[in-house]
Scaffold this motif. Structure first.
Motif, PDB file in Angstrom:
ATOM      1  N   UNK A 149     -35.090   7.309 -23.789  1.00 28.10           N
ATOM      2  CA  UNK A 149     -34.284   6.732 -22.708  1.00 28.10           C
ATOM      3  C   UNK A 149     -34.327   5.215 -22.809  1.00 28.10           C
ATOM      4  N   UNK A 150     -33.176   4.572 -22.555  1.00 27.98           N
ATOM      5  CA  UNK A 150     -33.142   3.109 -22.522  1.00 27.98           C
ATOM      6  C   UNK A 150     -32.806   2.602 -21.120  1.00 27.98           C
ATOM      7  N   UNK A 151     -32.791   3.507 -20.153  1.00 27.83           N
ATOM      8  CA  UNK A 151     -32.593   3.167 -18.743  1.00 27.83           C
ATOM      9  C   UNK A 151     -33.802   3.712 -17.982  1.00 27.83           C
TER      10      UNK A 151
ATOM     11  N   UNK B 244     -39.847   8.562 -24.608  1.00 24.80           N
ATOM     12  CA  UNK B 244     -40.090   7.220 -25.124  1.00 24.80           C
ATOM     13  C   UNK B 244     -39.099   6.301 -24.428  1.00 24.80           C
ATOM     14  N   UNK B 245     -39.593   5.278 -23.742  1.00 23.65           N
ATOM     15  CA  UNK B 245     -38.720   4.304 -23.085  1.00 23.65           C
ATOM     16  C   UNK B 245     -38.531   3.115 -24.002  1.00 23.65           C
TER      17      UNK B 245
ATOM     18  N   UNK C 213     -40.462  -1.675 -17.221  1.00 24.80           N
ATOM     19  CA  UNK C 213     -41.451  -0.757 -17.805  1.00 24.80           C
ATOM     20  C   UNK C 213     -42.289  -0.061 -16.734  1.00 24.80           C
ATOM     21  N   UNK C 214     -42.753  -0.757 -15.678  1.00 29.79           N
ATOM     22  CA  UNK C 214     -43.519  -0.047 -14.642  1.00 29.79           C
ATOM     23  C   UNK C 214     -42.751   1.129 -14.031  1.00 29.79           C
ATOM     24  N   UNK C 215     -41.441   0.947 -13.791  1.00 35.06           N
ATOM     25  CA  UNK C 215     -40.648   2.044 -13.233  1.00 35.06           C
ATOM     26  C   UNK C 215     -40.554   3.200 -14.226  1.00 35.06           C
ATOM     27  N   UNK C 216     -40.397   2.860 -15.501  1.00 36.30           N
ATOM     28  CA  UNK C 216     -40.331   3.907 -16.528  1.00 36.30           C
ATOM     29  C   UNK C 216     -41.627   4.703 -16.568  1.00 36.30           C
ATOM     30  N   UNK C 217     -42.751   4.015 -16.438  1.00 34.82           N
ATOM     31  CA  UNK C 217     -44.049   4.702 -16.443  1.00 34.82           C
ATOM     32  C   UNK C 217     -44.204   5.600 -15.223  1.00 34.82           C
ATOM     33  N   UNK C 218     -43.737   5.119 -14.083  1.00 34.63           N
ATOM     34  CA  UNK C 218     -43.787   5.949 -12.873  1.00 34.63           C
ATOM     35  C   UNK C 218     -42.968   7.222 -13.036  1.00 34.63           C
TER      36      UNK C 218
END
Length: 506
Positions: A27-29, A38-39, A53-58
């Protein structure tokens, strides 16, 4: 797929943490991240998704790939892969994730300032008519096994992930060929970095997209990226850019040239134009093939030569190419005729650059009797290359009446855009008149200002007389108008048909 396998095709990268973890997707969003993804963090023109990145980890990202140094980011305990260019890396990752579909296809990439969509559609139709299994990804849509797939609003090159998904679907449907409209921006942003091209075809090179590339040199260099990675290059010998792109080719790349006015490998001769289409001869390798096409204008002959040369280099002979050329119908929004029983012509075309406008209007002038009018309706896009607006206005000299109007103004005011177009129109002697006076100067080119596109189209149609031609330009196939941050549903064709039905009924 293991992260180690996914990133193995990237070349140089700096890993931190274990690569022996399973990845469920890419995902790139950050808002679309699913557990195990994988972000890919990308620094865009206006947004830097490293900050997301923090939102992606959440949301459950299992690993992160980006450009910044690891110590400058918060990525928790998940693996982090640092690369030089995240966008380009995403193209390669997307290809790997979907099984490198372009490696199993013969991909024909078509680039150029104008004519890309028509040329792509021609190549697709020629191959399909010849019995080949072929897919198409163009500005209008994608076509795979007779299925039409919407690729989104204002999209020519899909982003890397949806692009590779479409190519993978072609492989699933046993396609042998993929025709891919390839833009300078798509090349520069790495959207196609994971695509393996067989043939690269150039239609032409002229001013456009300087809002993005800033200079003509940078724009030209972006397109050149395609030709540094193809087995065969098909170049326009009539275009001033020919020598430049020829010099970009490696010694291993096969070159085939096409053209009308210069000695080319595939040459168009004996052109005859009418309102019904074009007759011409294609001359190549001592053989002449007569063609009767429904397409209008010299520039479309050039598009047909580009498509023919592309198919020729793929191994088709002229007996296979000719039926495709002669049965081809114009794509939506490309010199598209609209007929509701009116006694004048109406055409919709995507022409939205100075060069394209002039080509379309010159073709119409060539086909119309001298006593019949061309009434053109067009604008210039907001938040895009503003330097071309005066030249857009100059194109009005090729019409009898031009109505300047809205065309994706975005957050700019339509009247401000039109004011810049007026500068060019006045410089070449096009006279500003009121809407009630637009037919009072038959010996001069005049322009009218009508910022509302519906009203502008209505004004043009209401003032057309028997035998005239109304050209509605700029939007073509598009289904929205970009206004004040919103995509407003829109169709030139629907608006035209609604007005014509009212006029014919009365």
């Amino acid at each position: 797929m293991k992260l180690a396998k996914l990133v193995s095709s990237l070349g140089n990268f700096e890993p931190q943490g274990s690569l022996e973890i399973a990845i469920s997707g890419i995902a790139d969003d950050s808002r679309l991240v699913q557990p195990g993804n994988l972000f890919v963090a990308i620094k865009g023109l206006t947004v830097d998704s490293h900050n997301n990145i923090p939102q992606a980890l959440l949301n459950g990202a299992a690993a992160v790939l980006g450009e910044r140094k690891a110590q400058d980011l918060e990525f928790g305990s998940v693996p982090y892969i640092r690369v030089k260019d995240s966008r380009s890396a995403l193209g390669v990752l997307a290809s790997t994730w979907y099984g490198n579909p372009s490696h199993k296809l013969k991909v024909i990439g078509v680039t150029g300032t104008e004519g890309k969509t028509t040329t792509c559609s021609l190549i697709y139709h020629i191959l399909k008519t010849a019995g080949k299994r072929v897919g198409l990804i163009s500005t209008i849509n994608a076509k795979i096994a007779d299925e039409l797939i919407d690729t989104g609003l204002h999209v020519t090159n899909p982003e890397a992930l949806p692009l590779q998904e479409l190519l993978a679907k072609m492989v699933e449907n046993n396609c042998e060929y993929a025709v891919l409209e390839t833009t300078s921006i798509g090349l520069h942003q790495g959207r196609v970095s994971g695509v393996e091209y067989t043939v690269g075809t150039l239609t032409n090179f002229a001013q456009d997209h300087l809002d993005y590339h800033r200079t003509m040199e940078a724009y030209r260099e972006a397109k050149a990226m395609l030709f540094k990675r193809v087995d065969s290059a098909v170049l326009n010998k009539d275009d001033e850019s020919f020598e430049y792109y020829q010099n970009q080719l490696s010694k291993e790349t096969k070159l085939i040239s096409y053209g009308l006015h210069k000695n080319a490998d595939v040459k168009g001769e004996n052109l005859e134009f009418s309102a019904l289409g074009t007759k011409f001869s294609i001359y190549s390798q001592g053989q002449s093939t007569e063609i009767e096409s429904r397409l209008l204008g010299e520039y479309n002959v050039s598009n047909m030569l580009a498509a023919s040369a592309s198919c020729f280099v793929l191994g088709l002979d002229w007996s296979q190419i000719k039926p495709g050329l002669e049965t081809f119908e114009t794509p939506e929004g490309r010199m598209e005729r609209i007929d509701e029983g009116q006694n004048f012509g109406v055409l919709v075309d995507f022409a939205h650059s100075p060069n394209a406008l002039e080509k379309v209007l010159r073709v119409l002038r060539q086909l119309l009797p001298a006593d019949k009018k061309i009434i053109a309706v067009y604008g210039s896009a907001g938040e895009r290359d503003a330097t071309k607006r005066p030249a857009m206005g100059k194109a009005a000299r090729h019409a009898n009446v031009t109505i300047f109007t809205a065309d994706d103004p975005r957050r700019e005011e339509v009247v401000d855009i039109i004011a810049q177009m007026e500068e060019g129109a006045r410089k070449v002697g096009v006279m500003h008149v009121g809407r009630q006076d637009l037919l009072l100067h038959p010996d001069k080119s005049v322009y009218v200002i009508e910022p509302n596109r519906t009203n502008a189209i209505s004004l043009a149609l209401e003032n057309a007389r028997e035998g005239d031609t109304v050209a509605i330009l700029g939007k073509g196939h598009e289904k929205s108008l970009a206004v004040k941050g919103e995509e407003v549903p829109w169709s030139d064709q629907e608006v035209i048909r609604k007005i014509l039905r009212r006029l014919v009924a009365n």
